[in-house]
Write an enzyme that holds these catalytic residues in place. Structure first.
Site, PDB file in Angstrom:
ATOM      1  N   ASP A  19      67.746  46.953 -89.390  1.00 34.11           N
ATOM      2  CA  ASP A  19      67.975  48.197 -88.667  1.00 34.11           C
ATOM      3  C   ASP A  19      68.375  49.262 -89.698  1.00 34.11           C
ATOM      4  OD1 ASP A  19      68.330  49.740 -86.302  1.00 34.11           O
ATOM      5  OD2 ASP A  19      70.455  49.256 -86.266  1.00 34.11           O
ATOM      6  N   PHE A  63      66.346  49.427 -78.552  1.00 32.69           N
ATOM      7  CA  PHE A  63      67.208  48.255 -78.614  1.00 32.69           C
ATOM      8  C   PHE A  63      66.488  47.073 -77.986  1.00 32.69           C
ATOM      9  CE2 PHE A  63      70.634  45.372 -77.686  1.00 32.69           C
ATOM     10  CZ  PHE A  63      71.370  45.447 -78.858  1.00 32.69           C
ATOM     11  N   GLU A  87      65.991  36.907 -91.490  1.00 32.08           N
ATOM     12  CA  GLU A  87      66.770  37.743 -90.576  1.00 32.08           C
ATOM     13  C   GLU A  87      66.001  37.995 -89.286  1.00 32.08           C
ATOM     14  OE1 GLU A  87      69.290  38.939 -89.382  1.00 32.08           O
ATOM     15  OE2 GLU A  87      70.347  40.391 -90.611  1.00 32.08           O
ATOM     16  N   ASP A  88      66.728  38.351 -88.249  1.00 30.75           N
ATOM     17  CA  ASP A  88      66.078  38.712 -86.997  1.00 30.75           C
ATOM     18  C   ASP A  88      65.514  40.129 -87.059  1.00 30.75           C
ATOM     19  OD1 ASP A  88      68.609  39.882 -87.077  1.00 30.75           O
ATOM     20  OD2 ASP A  88      69.250  39.141 -85.121  1.00 30.75           O
ATOM     21  N   ARG A 136      69.479  35.888 -76.094  1.00 35.55           N
ATOM     22  CA  ARG A 136      68.969  35.334 -77.363  1.00 35.55           C
ATOM     23  C   ARG A 136      67.854  34.321 -77.117  1.00 35.55           C
ATOM     24  NH1 ARG A 136      72.422  36.809 -81.597  1.00 35.55           N
ATOM     25  NH2 ARG A 136      74.627  36.966 -81.081  1.00 35.55           N
TER      26      ARG A 136
HETATM   27  P1  IMP Z   1      71.788  46.608 -90.071  1.00 39.33           P
HETATM   28  O1  IMP Z   1      70.392  46.458 -90.619  1.00 39.33           O
HETATM   29  O2  IMP Z   1      72.861  46.357 -91.071  1.00 39.33           O
HETATM   30  O3  IMP Z   1      71.973  47.914 -89.336  1.00 39.33           O
HETATM   31  O4  IMP Z   1      72.090  45.525 -88.980  1.00 39.33           O
HETATM   32  C1  IMP Z   1      71.188  44.707 -88.465  1.00 39.33           C
HETATM   33  C2  IMP Z   1      71.861  43.878 -87.402  1.00 39.33           C
HETATM   34  O5  IMP Z   1      72.188  44.663 -86.249  1.00 39.33           O
HETATM   35  C3  IMP Z   1      70.918  42.813 -86.938  1.00 39.33           C
HETATM   36  O6  IMP Z   1      71.053  41.634 -87.684  1.00 39.33           O
HETATM   37  C4  IMP Z   1      71.283  42.650 -85.480  1.00 39.33           C
HETATM   38  O7  IMP Z   1      72.323  41.699 -85.366  1.00 39.33           O
HETATM   39  C5  IMP Z   1      71.804  44.001 -85.061  1.00 39.33           C
HETATM   40  N1  IMP Z   1      70.760  44.786 -84.395  1.00 39.33           N
HETATM   41  C6  IMP Z   1      70.112  45.877 -84.864  1.00 39.33           C
HETATM   42  N2  IMP Z   1      69.211  46.343 -83.994  1.00 39.33           N
HETATM   43  C7  IMP Z   1      69.254  45.512 -82.928  1.00 39.33           C
HETATM   44  C8  IMP Z   1      68.524  45.456 -81.677  1.00 39.33           C
HETATM   45  O8  IMP Z   1      67.630  46.258 -81.359  1.00 39.33           O
HETATM   46  N3  IMP Z   1      68.868  44.454 -80.842  1.00 39.33           N
HETATM   47  C9  IMP Z   1      69.832  43.526 -81.129  1.00 39.33           C
HETATM   48  N4  IMP Z   1      70.526  43.538 -82.290  1.00 39.33           N
HETATM   49  C10 IMP Z   1      70.238  44.528 -83.171  1.00 39.33           C
HETATM   50 MG    MG Z   2      71.717  39.742 -87.225  1.00 39.21          MG
END
Ligand code: IMP
Ligand code: MG
Length: 175
Positions: free
Chosen positions: A101, A150, A97-98, A163
């Site tokens: 969050d 962010f 994963e990138d 990206r």
């Molecule tokens: P979560 O962990 O389900 O809240 O979601 C994670 C996803 O939200 C990631 O895979 C990203 O696509 C997006 N995301 C969360 N924080 C950021 C950020 O700081 N920049 C860009 N995308 C983010």
């Molecule tokens: Mg993502």
């Protein structure tokens, strides 16, 4: 749009850390083959660089997920927009994963993937924002822990842009 990008993690630091992760994964799975699952689109830059640094046999697959609803408040229900091509049975899976969050996406996804019978399953993320966590997700490999800001670059977008930046930056000038 006049956003300004402030560098948070330089290209050199990201590359060096990915090299370390690749080496660590190669040691942890010595004698085995790993199956990397890229979560599109954000995970793609990281997965390619990571795969290049892994010295044991590697296979790859891709998956695209999105949340239901308006996207402002994540419902925790994740829709699979593009599923994997291959079965996971018996494979040593690493989900790439990138960023983690709230953890909602992965919390749901890991549950779905575990039911497909992989031999093992671990999670590798380039970035982790632990302060934001709402769902308890166990992360096995973390590139960098970052504060609640962010960020963009290395696969991460702001409205689908940035990206392709080769570093991690913070967008200044968004509301
Ligand atoms: P979560 O962990 O389900 O809240 O979601 C994670 C996803 O939200 C990631 O895979 C990203 O696509 C997006 N995301 C969360 N924080 C950021 C950020 O700081 N920049 C860009 N995308 C983010
Ligand atoms: Mg993502």
């Amino acid at each position: 749009m006049a956003e300004n990008i402030k560098i948070l993690i330089s290209e050199e630091d990201v590359d060096r850390r990915i090299e370390e992760l690749g080496r660590q994964i190669s040691e942890d799975y010595a004698g085995k083959q790993v199956h990397l699952i890229c979560i599109l689109k954000g995970g793609v830059f990281f997965m390619c660089e990571l795969a290049k640094r892994i010295s044991i046999p590697v296979s790859l697959d891709f998956m695209s997920v999105g949340s239901y609803g308006d996207g402002t408040a994540s419902s925790g229900i994740v829709k699979i927009a593009k599923d994997l091509d291959e079965a996971l049975e018996g494979k040593e899976v690493i989900v790439v994963e990138d960023i983690i969050d709230s953890g909602r996406t992965l919390y749901y996804l890991l549950d779905v993937l575990k039911k497909r019978g992989p031999k093992s399953m671990k999670l590798c993320t380039l970035l982790d924002k632990p302060e934001r966590r709402q769902k308890d997700v166990k992360v096995d490999y973390v590139g960098f822990e970052i504060p609640d800001e962010f960020v963009v670059g290395y696969g991460l977008d702001y409205a689908q842009r940035y990206r392709n930046l080769p570093y991690i930056g913070v967008v200044e000038g968004i509301e």
